[in-house]
Design an enzyme around this catalytic site. Structure first.
Site, PDB file in Angstrom:
ATOM      1  N   TYR A 161      27.945  42.229  41.713  1.00  0.00           N
ATOM      2  CA  TYR A 161      28.130  43.758  41.292  1.00  0.00           C
ATOM      3  C   TYR A 161      29.546  44.126  41.369  1.00  0.00           C
ATOM      4  CZ  TYR A 161      27.830  48.787  40.851  1.00  0.00           C
ATOM      5  OH  TYR A 161      27.967  50.163  40.618  1.00  0.00           O
ATOM      6  N   LYS A 165      32.466  44.835  38.456  1.00  0.00           N
ATOM      7  CA  LYS A 165      33.125  46.241  38.345  1.00  0.00           C
ATOM      8  C   LYS A 165      34.386  45.855  38.498  1.00  0.00           C
ATOM      9  CE  LYS A 165      29.558  49.232  38.034  1.00  0.00           C
ATOM     10  NZ  LYS A 165      29.350  49.911  36.548  1.00  0.00           N
TER      11      LYS A 165
END
Ligand code: NAP
Length: 237
Positions: A161, A165
Site C-alpha cells: 500500500y 501511494k
C-alpha cells in the site's frame, strides 16, 4: 445553469468517497458522476441519488479494469458533454494486507498497484477530453501519509500500500509537469473511520471530506503538483 460544477468520484459507494458525494450534493450547482464497482448493491449511494433531484448519476466503474474504465466514459458522457468535467477525484483504493518489504507477494503488490496507481492513471487519461472541456480542470489523487517517505512511521510497513501511494504521488507530480493547463495534486485525507481506516481512527468521514473539499474547491494553479493534507497543510514527500 452556467455556474454548474461537474464532479466524478471513484469508489463512491462507501467510506470517504460516499461522504464526498453526500457533501457535494448539498450544493445545488454540483452535478456528480458517482462511480462504483457494483451500482446494484450500492444502497447508500442509491438512496442519496434518489434525494438528489437528478444531480447524482451512478455509473459502474472498476478502476482495475481498462474495459470498465472505457465503458464508464460512454455511460458518463451524456452528463459531461455539456459542461465537461470540472473535478476528477480518484478516491478508490485498496489496502489488502499488512505486508512488509521482505514478505511481499507478487499477486498482492501487482493487485495493489493496479487499483491504486494504474487505476487513477488510466481513469484520468480516459476522462482527459472532458477535463479539458471543464472550467476548473482539477485532478485530485487521494494519497496517504503512508506514501510519504518522511511521514510513514518506520515500524509500520504496510508495504504494498505504501509503495503504491508513493507511486501515486510521483504520477501526480508528473501529471502536473506534463500538463500545466490542468491542476493535479494529491491529498492525504488523514486517518479516517472507514472500513480501511478502522474504528480507532481519529477523524470522521464527515470532517475529513469537509476539509478535503475545502482544499479542492479553493485550488488554484499554484496547487498543482503539491501534496496536501485534508486540513490544507502541505505534507513532505
Ligand atoms: N481511511 C483512512 O484512514 C485513509 C487514510 C489515508 C488514505 N486513505 C485513502 O482514502 C481513499 C478512500 O479510502 P476509504 O477509507 O474510504 O476506504 P474504504 O472505506 O475501504 O473504501 C474504498 C473504496 O474504494 C473502492 N474500490 C476498491 N477497489 C476498487 C476498484 N477496483 N474499482 C473501483 N472502486 C474500488 C471500494 O469499492 P467496493 O465497495 O466495491 O470495494 C470503496 O468504495 C483511498 O484512496 C485510501 O487509500 C484512507
Amino acid at each position: 445553469m452556467s455556474d454548474v460544477r461537474t464532479w466524478l468520484v471513484t469508489g463512491a459507494n462507501r467510506g470517504i468517497g460516499l461522504e464526498i458525494v453526500k457533501q457535494l450534493i448539498a450544493s445545488p450547482t454540483n452535478v456528480v458522476v458517482a462511480t462504483c464497482r457494483k451500482p446494484e448493491s450500492a444502497s447508500a449511494l442509491q438512496e442519496l441519488a434518489t434525494s438528489s433531484s437528478g444531480r447524482i448519476h451512478i455509473v459502474c466503474l472498476d478502476v482495475s479494469d481498462s474495459a470498465s474504465i472505457s465503458t464508464s466514459v460512454d455511460l458518463a458522457k451524456g452528463v459531461l458533454n455539456a459542461h465537461g468535467l470540472d473535478y476528477l477525484i480518484n478516491n478508490a483504493a485498496i489496502m489488502p494486507v499488512h505486508d512488509n518489504s521482505f514478505n511481499l507477494s507478487e499477486e498482492t503488490i501487482l493487485r495493489t498497484f493496479k487499483v491504486n496507481v494504474v487505476g487513477p492513471a488510466l481513469t484520468t487519461q480516459a476522462y482527459l477530453p472532458y477535463l479539458e472541456k471543464g472550467k476548473r480542470k482539477i485532478i485530485v489523487n487521494i494519497s496517504s501519509a503512508l506514501g510519504s517517505l518522511s511521514l510513514c512511521p518506520q515500524k509500520q510497513q504496510i508495504a504494498s500500500y505504501s509503495l503504491s501511494k508513493s507511486a501515486l504521488n510521483m504520477l501526480t507530480s508528473k501529471q502536473a509537469v506534463a500538463r500545466p493547463d490542468l491542476i493535479s495534486f494529491v491529498i492525504d485525507p488523514g486517518w479516517v473511520r472507514t472500513d480501511m481506516g478502522g474504528q480507532a481512527a481519529l477523524l470522521s468521514p464527515k470532517d475529513s471530506a469537509a476539509g478535503l473539499l475545502e482544499v479542492v474547491t479553493s485550488a488554484t494553479k499554484e496547487s498543482s503538483g503539491k501534496f496536501f493534507r485534508y486540513d490544507g497543510e502541505t505534507n513532505p514527500w
